[in-house]
Scaffold this active site. Structure first.
Site, PDB file in Angstrom:
ATOM      1  N   LYS A 214      46.016  42.479  42.548  1.00 51.12           N
ATOM      2  CA  LYS A 214      46.653  41.750  41.456  1.00 51.12           C
ATOM      3  C   LYS A 214      47.145  42.766  40.435  1.00 51.12           C
ATOM      4  O   LYS A 214      46.361  43.524  39.860  1.00 51.12           O
ATOM      5  CB  LYS A 214      45.675  40.779  40.808  1.00 51.12           C
ATOM      6  CG  LYS A 214      46.284  39.961  39.679  1.00 51.12           C
ATOM      7  CD  LYS A 214      45.268  38.972  39.104  1.00 51.12           C
ATOM      8  CE  LYS A 214      45.847  38.161  37.971  1.00 51.12           C
ATOM      9  NZ  LYS A 214      44.861  37.202  37.405  1.00 51.12           N
ATOM     10  N   LYS A 268      49.370  39.569  44.386  1.00 53.62           N
ATOM     11  CA  LYS A 268      49.981  38.869  43.265  1.00 53.62           C
ATOM     12  C   LYS A 268      50.530  39.890  42.273  1.00 53.62           C
ATOM     13  O   LYS A 268      49.815  40.833  41.937  1.00 53.62           O
ATOM     14  CB  LYS A 268      48.920  37.979  42.585  1.00 53.62           C
ATOM     15  CG  LYS A 268      49.438  37.165  41.414  1.00 53.62           C
ATOM     16  CD  LYS A 268      48.304  36.349  40.787  1.00 53.62           C
ATOM     17  CE  LYS A 268      48.818  35.515  39.621  1.00 53.62           C
ATOM     18  NZ  LYS A 268      47.739  34.754  38.959  1.00 53.62           N
TER      19      LYS A 268
END
Length: 346
Positions: A214, A268
């Site tokens: 992320k 992400k």
């Protein structure tokens, strides 16, 4: 004389000008049926996870201004949408809460309330649509007054103390009926601690989808509007979310989370990081997911609303790109719209 050319051509001249090609790739693209036969990647409803924002209230919906077409839903409305998702053959939904600001504090204590918004929403979804998978986020940012994913001491995030809270949060969500626990906090060691806590509490079958890679991205802004943390966030999250310049680091993060017990992993954001999706899938060959985040969604929607792009085509093309990169599934706010479109085409 040809209408297409001012110069007359004999059959001999036409034959002489024809290319002597053994390979003509366009032959496979000449018709729709042929294109379908040779298509390498296909997007289906099985690839979709629908992120949903939940808010307190007896009924109703609250539009998210920076995400056209997306709304915060009360538990009653979330339950209806869960039934809709099941009818569209969407495998799972992912819940994200807009916590009442009065309930947010420095330690995110509302995250440990067994009757908090998320836990009640999970129970209601499982009551009305038990066949739908429910994914719940593990992080403190929706619950803290400072907007960070962990406990804050001065300007420092306390990693180990945060992990202890995240493990308790995960058990409470599993007790509510969550099928997949998805830690998005990026604290070191949290997957192992959550796996141990779930197993000790008897939830050996609850899966973990780790936000393993992320990044500290500019594409999260509309999401933070939706959960109400844009106004509260103190500083930034670069001490725990990854540097957008790094790729090898993502592989190390994924390896650690798999060693600690993650069943599936996530990258992400999505489209700006398709190279990471591809490297992760090629390296580990494990269930790999990507999140088409709020900023990606908002850009497509805004351009479509202004008539600058074909919104439907851009939506479908963007999701197919995830499949081409190697993603097994995509978290996308387009999920119900895509599912409706795929259903109409069937």
């Amino acid at each position: 004389m040809s209408k297409l050319s001012p110069f007359p051509r004999t059959s001999a001249q036409e034959a002489a000008s024809r290319l002597n090609l053994s390979h003509r790739p366009r032959r496979n693209r000449k018709a729709e049926w042929s294109r379908r036969l040779v298509r390498e990647n296909v997007l289906t409803t099985n690839d979709l996870i629908w992120p949903v924002f939940v808010v307190e209230g007896a009924s109703g919906r609250q539009p998210v201004a920076s995400m056209p077409g997306v709304e915060r839903l009360t538990i009653a409305e979330v339950a209806k949408e869960a039934e809709r998702a099941a009818s569209l053959n969407i495998p799972a939904i992912a819940l994200f809460p807009y916590t009442d600001p009065a309930l947010r504090d420095h330690t995110g204590s509302e995250s440990l309330n067994p009757r908090n918004l998320v836990n009640r929403a999970v129970r209601e979804i499982k009551r009305v649509a038990p066949e739908i998978g429910v994914i719940t986020d593990i992080a403190l940012d929706p619950y803290t007054s400072h907007g960070h994913d962990g406990l804050l001491e001065g300007e420092k995030i306390l990693n180990d103390e945060t992990v202890a809270l995240l493990a308790k949060q995960a058990v409470l969500q599993a007790e509510a009926g969550s099928d997949i626990i998805a830690p998005s906090d990026m604290m070191d060691g949290r997957v192992g601690a959550i796996r141990a806590a779930l197993d000790e509490a008897g939830f050996q079958d609850v899966q973990i989808m780790s936000y393993a890679a992320k990044y500290a991205s500019a594409f999260y802004g509309p999401f933070r509007d939706a959960i109400g943390t844009n106004a509260t966030l103190v500083g930034d999250k670069r001490t725990y979310q990854m540097d957008p310049a790094n790729t090898d680091e993502a592989l190390r993060e994924v390896a650690l989370d798999l060693e600690e017990g993650a069943d599936m992993i996530m990258v992400k954001p999505g489209m700006p990081y398709l190279d990471i999706v591809h490297r992760v899938k090629e390296t580990f060959a494990v269930p790999t997911f990507a999140y088409q985040v709020s900023g990606e969604y908002a850009m497509i929607q805004a351009a479509a609303q202004n008539g600058w792009i074909d919104g439907d085509r851009a939506m479908m093309e963007s999701l197919l790109a995830f499949k081409r990169a190697g993603a097994d599934g995509i978290l996308t706010y387009f999920a119900p719209r895509v599912a409706e479109k795929l259903k109409a085409q069937a």
